[in-house]
Design an enzyme around this catalytic site. Structure first.
Site, PDB file in Angstrom:
ATOM      1  N   ASP A 330       0.851  -1.181   0.000  1.00 14.79           N
ATOM      2  CA  ASP A 330       0.000   0.000   0.000  1.00 14.79           C
ATOM      3  C   ASP A 330       0.895   1.242   0.000  1.00 14.79           C
ATOM      4  OD1 ASP A 330      -2.740   1.097   0.417  1.00 14.79           O
ATOM      5  OD2 ASP A 330      -1.812   1.902   2.228  1.00 14.79           O
ATOM      6  N   GLU A 356       1.521   0.270  -4.906  1.00 11.25           N
ATOM      7  CA  GLU A 356       0.995   1.518  -5.446  1.00 11.25           C
ATOM      8  C   GLU A 356       2.174   2.471  -5.571  1.00 11.25           C
ATOM      9  OE1 GLU A 356      -3.408   2.376  -3.897  1.00 11.25           O
ATOM     10  OE2 GLU A 356      -1.965   2.278  -2.267  1.00 11.25           O
TER      11      GLU A 356
END
Ligand code: CA
Length: 642
Positions: A330, A356
Site C-alpha cells: 500500500d 501503489e
C-alpha cells in the site's frame, strides 16, 4: 575438498529458520518457561512485563521487570526476561519507562499472537496452530508472467446469503469448495487479499454489530485480523484458520498475496511503535510536526534502519509462518527505493512484489528516493499499478463523471498502447501523448500491473454509469468486457477486482472503505442474471493463459513480437507476430473498438479465424474473416489469427 567448517556452516544455514537472528521482539514459548525480548530506545529506564489470564480486562497475575541486555545491530538495547512455568494461553503486555514515566501497556511492536482487539500479546505454542498437512503445504509454482490477480475483501466476497458460503466474512470462506470452484472456473491463480493483518477499526468483541472496514488501519502487523476468525478471543483460532485458508488455496493451485500497509499506523499515540519507541518509526517535517504522506495522519520512516528491518522481518515472517506468495505494498511511494530493494533481496524470487507507485500526500523524504511508479526501473523484480491504462480506459481518478476511451472519446490511444506493452520502452509508443508517464518506467512487462478497477474509486459498473450518462445495460456490458479485454491482453500482469466477473456495483459509492455490506457485498445472484459476463471473463482469462503471445514476460520479446497497427480515434489495434515459442497460433490481431459504430482495420490479405467478436469468445473459432479489410463491431474487442 571442501573445508569442513564451511560444510558445517552450510548445514546450519539449511537448518536455521529463515527468520532466525536478531529480531526486534521475540516471545519464545516452551512447556517449562517462556522468554520475552524486545528492543527500546537507548534512554529507556525500565521495561515491565505483565502476565494476564485474559486477552482483555482483569488484573495481572504476574509482573516481571525485564533486564537490559546487549544492543542490537542498530544500537537499540534489548530487554529480556524468562518466566518459568507453562504460560500457554496466558496474555502479556510490555510497559516502557522513559524520563521517569511508564508509557502504558501494549503487546509490543511485533506480537505474533494477540487477544481480542489486539491489545495484549498471547503466549501460544505456534506449532499447535498448524493444520494437518501444513508441513507439506507448498506454494504453487507460477511464473510472474503467468499470474492473474484477483483482489478481494474477505467480507465482500462471502457475506451475502447469495454466496452460499458457510463462513460468511471469515478467512475460512476461501477454504470452502464453492469458493475455490468459483475462482478455478474464472481462471484466476492468485488471490490478493485486502488487509488481513490485525487492524483497529472493527471491534472484534462486538462482531454482531457487523461493522465494516477495508482495514487500512494497522494495529499488529504480524497477526491475522481477529474479525475474520470464528473466535477473536481465541488467539489460536485466527492463526489456524488463516493457515487453513492458505492451504486450501494452495491445494487448488492458487497463490495467496497479502496487501501490506507498512506506510502508516492507524494513529500515532495509540500505535505500538509510538508506545514502545516514541518518534522512532515516524517521519517528521522540518517544523517538528508529523509528516502525512499516507493521507492517514502519519507516515512511517522506512529509510531508518529500525523501520526497514521491521518491514523485512515482517514479510519474511509471513512467508515462513503462513506460506504467503506475494505482497502488495500500500502506498509504496511512501517507502524508499533502498528499502523496497532490500525487501526484494530478502525474499525468495518466487515471491511476487508490487505496490501503489504513489503516496497520498508529500513525504518528509527526498522524492527522488521514494518507491514511485516512475522509479520502478530502479527496482528490478518489483511491479507497480498502471494508473495510465486504468484512467485512459475509464477516465481520471479525480473525477468520476469524466469518461475516456470507453466512452468513445479520442486521445487516449497512446496511453492504452503503453499499457498493452507493459510500460516498456516500445518503439511505437509515443510517450509524449501518454496521459501520465512521459517515459517508459519498467524494465520488464511483469513490472506493470494492468487493471481498470480495484477496491479504490468506483468499481467498473458504477464508473461506466457515472461517466457515460444514459448508458444502456447492453452498452454497459459491452464496454465492461471491452475494458477487461484491454487489461487481459496486456503484456503487464492482469489484475481484477473481485466481483467484476458478476457485474458488481457499489450503488455509486466512490470510497466504500466503511460502507455497509449492502454497498460492498458481492451479489452472487448476478451470476445467473448475467451469465454472458462471467463466461466472457472466464474465456478471456483462458485465452490469455493458453496463449503465450499475450504474456511474453520479456521486454525484448515484446519489442520484437508486438506491433501496433495505426490507431484510429477510440480504436487501438495490434499484431502479435508469428513464431513465438510455445504459441500455437501464427499471426494474432487484437482490435479494441470503443466507437459506437463499426470500424474497419487493414491487415495482410488472407483468411483469419475469429476467436473474439461482438462480446463472445471461443478459442475454437467463431467463423472466419478475410483480409485485407476487416470489419470490427462497435463497442467491443475483436481477436483473430491465422
Ligand atoms: Ca483487529
Amino acid at each position: 575438498m571442501k573445508p569442513i567448517h564451511m560444510a558445517i556452516a552450510a548445514i546450519t544455514a539449511l537448518l536455521a529458520p529463515a527468520h532466525a537472528g536478531a529480531q526486534q521482539q521475540t516471545v519464545n514459548y516452551s512447556h517449562d518457561a517462556t522468554t520475552f525480548q524486545t528492543i527500546t530506545l537507548s534512554d529507556a529506564q525500565a521495561v515491565k512485563l505483565r502476565i494476564y489470564d485474559n486477552g482483555q480486562d482483569g488484573k495481572p497475575v504476574k509482573t516481571v521487570s525485564l533486564k537490559k541486555g546487549a544492543t542490537d545491530k542498530n544500537g537499540y538495547p534489548t530487554w529480556n526476561a524468562q518466566v518459568k512455568g507453562d504460560l500457554e494461553g496466558k496474555f502479556y503486555t510490555f510497559d516502557v519507562k522513559y524520563a521517569g514515566k511508564f508509557r502504558g501497556e501494549c503487546p509490543g511492536i511485533s506480537a505474533k499472537a494477540v487477544g481480542v482487539n489486539g491489545r495484549r500479546g498471547a503466549v501460544i505454542d505456534m506449532a499447535s496452530t498448524d493444520p494437518e498437512g501444513w508441513s507439506s503445504d507448498q506454494s504453487p509454482v507460477i511464473d510472474a508472467r503467468d499470474l492473474v490477480l484477483y483482489e478481494m475483501h474477505h467480507r465482500d466476497f462471502s457475506i451475502d446469503p447469495s454466496s452460499g458460503l458457510e463462513h460468511k466474512g471469515k478467512f475460512l470462506a476461501l477454504s470452502e469448495p464453492k469458493a475455490i470452484a468459483h475462482l478455478k472456473a474464472l481462471g484466476v491463480n492468485a488471490v490478493h487479499m485486502l488487509p488481513s493483518f490485525d487492524y483497529a477499526s472493527v471491534d472484534e468483541s462486538h462482531l454482531e454489530n457487523n461493522k465494516y472496514n477495508w482495514g487500512y488501519d494497522p494495529l499488529n502487523y504480524n497477526v491475522p485480523e481477529g474479525g475474520y476468525s470464528t473466535n477473536p478471543a481465541d488467539p489460536k483460532a485466527r492463526i489456524r484458520e488463516f493457515k487453513q485458508m492458505v492451504q486450501a488455496l494452495h491445494n487448488a493451485g492458487i497463490k495467496v498475496i497479502l496487501d501490506v500497509v507498512y506506510n502508516h499506523t492507524f494513529n500515532i499515540d495509540g500505535s505500538n511503535f509510538q508506545i514502545m519507541m516514541p518518534d522512532e518509526f515516524f517521519r517528521k517535517n522540518a517544523d517538528g510536526t508529523y509528516s502525512n504522506g499516507s493521507g492517514c495522519g502519519n507516515e512511517t520512516a522506512s529509510d531508518r534502519p529500525v523501520m526497514r528491518d521491521y518491514m523485512i522481518e515482517s514479510v519474511k515472517y509471513w512467508v515462513d509462518e503462513y506460506h504467503i506468495d506475494g505482497f502488495r505494498f500500500d502506498l509504496m511511494g511512501v517507502h524508499d527505493i533502498e528499502t523496497m530493494n532490500a525487501i526484494r533481496e530478502a525474499l525468495p524470487p518466487h515471491i511476487y512484489i508490487y505496490g501503489e507507485g504513489w503516496s497520498a500526500g508529500s513525504c518528509a523524504y527526498d522524492a527522488d528516493k521514494l518507491g514511485m511508479k516512475a522509479a520502478i526501473y530502479k527496482m528490478p523484480g518489483i511491479a507497480a499499478f498502471s494508473d495510465d491504462i486504468r484512467d485512459a480506459l475509464r477516465g481520471p481518478f479525480s473525477d468520476d463523471h469524466q469518461a475516456a476511451f470507453l466512452a468513445g472519446l479520442p486521445g487516449h490511444e497512446e496511453s492504452i498502447k503503453m499499457g498493452i506493452a507493459g510500460a516498456i520502452k516500445h518503439p511505437q509508443v509515443d510517450f509524449g501523448k501518454v496521459n501520465y508517464s512521459k517515459r517508459s518506467w519498467t524494465l520488464q512487462p511483469t513490472q506493470m500491473i494492468s487493471y481498470v478497477s480495484c477496491h479504490d474509486d468506483m468499481c467498473l459498473v458504477d464508473r461506466l454509469k457515472s461517466s457515460i450518462p444514459g448508458i444502456t445495460m447492453d452498452e454497459l456490458i459491452r464496454l465492461d468486457l471491452l475494458a477487461q479485454t484491454a487489461v487481459f491482453t496486456s503484456q503487464g500482469v492482469p489484475f481484477m477486482l473481485s466481483g467484476e466477473e458478476m457485474l458488481r456495483d457499489k450503488k455509486g459509492v466512490h470510497n466504500s472503505y466503511e460502507s455497509p455490506d449492502s454497498i460492498n457485498h458481492l451479489d452472487w445472484t448476478n451470476l445467473e442474471k448475467y451469465p454472458q459476463v462471467f463466461n466472457y471473463y472466464k474465456n478471456l482469462i483462458a485465452l490469455r493463459q493458453n496463449h503465450r503471445a499475450f504474456h511474453l514476460g520479456d521486454a525484448e520479446m515484446v519489442k520484437s513480437k508486438l506491433e501496433f497497427l495505426p490507431s484510429q480515434d477510440a480504436l487501438v489495434a495490434y499484431h502479435l507476430k508469428s513464431s513465438i515459442p510455445g504459441e500455437p497460433w501464427n499471426d494474432i490481431y487484437v482490435v479494441l473498438n470503443a466507437n459506437k459504430s463499426e470500424r474497419t482495420v487493414t491487415v495482410p490479405k488472407g483468411t483469419y479465424t475469429v476467436v473474439c467478436r461482438n462480446i463472445a469468445i471461443d478459442e475454437n473459432g467463431l467463423g472466419t474473416v478475410e483480409g485485407p479489410t476487416v470489419k470490427v463491431p462497435a463497442q467491443s474487442a475483436m481477436i483473430f489469427h491465422n
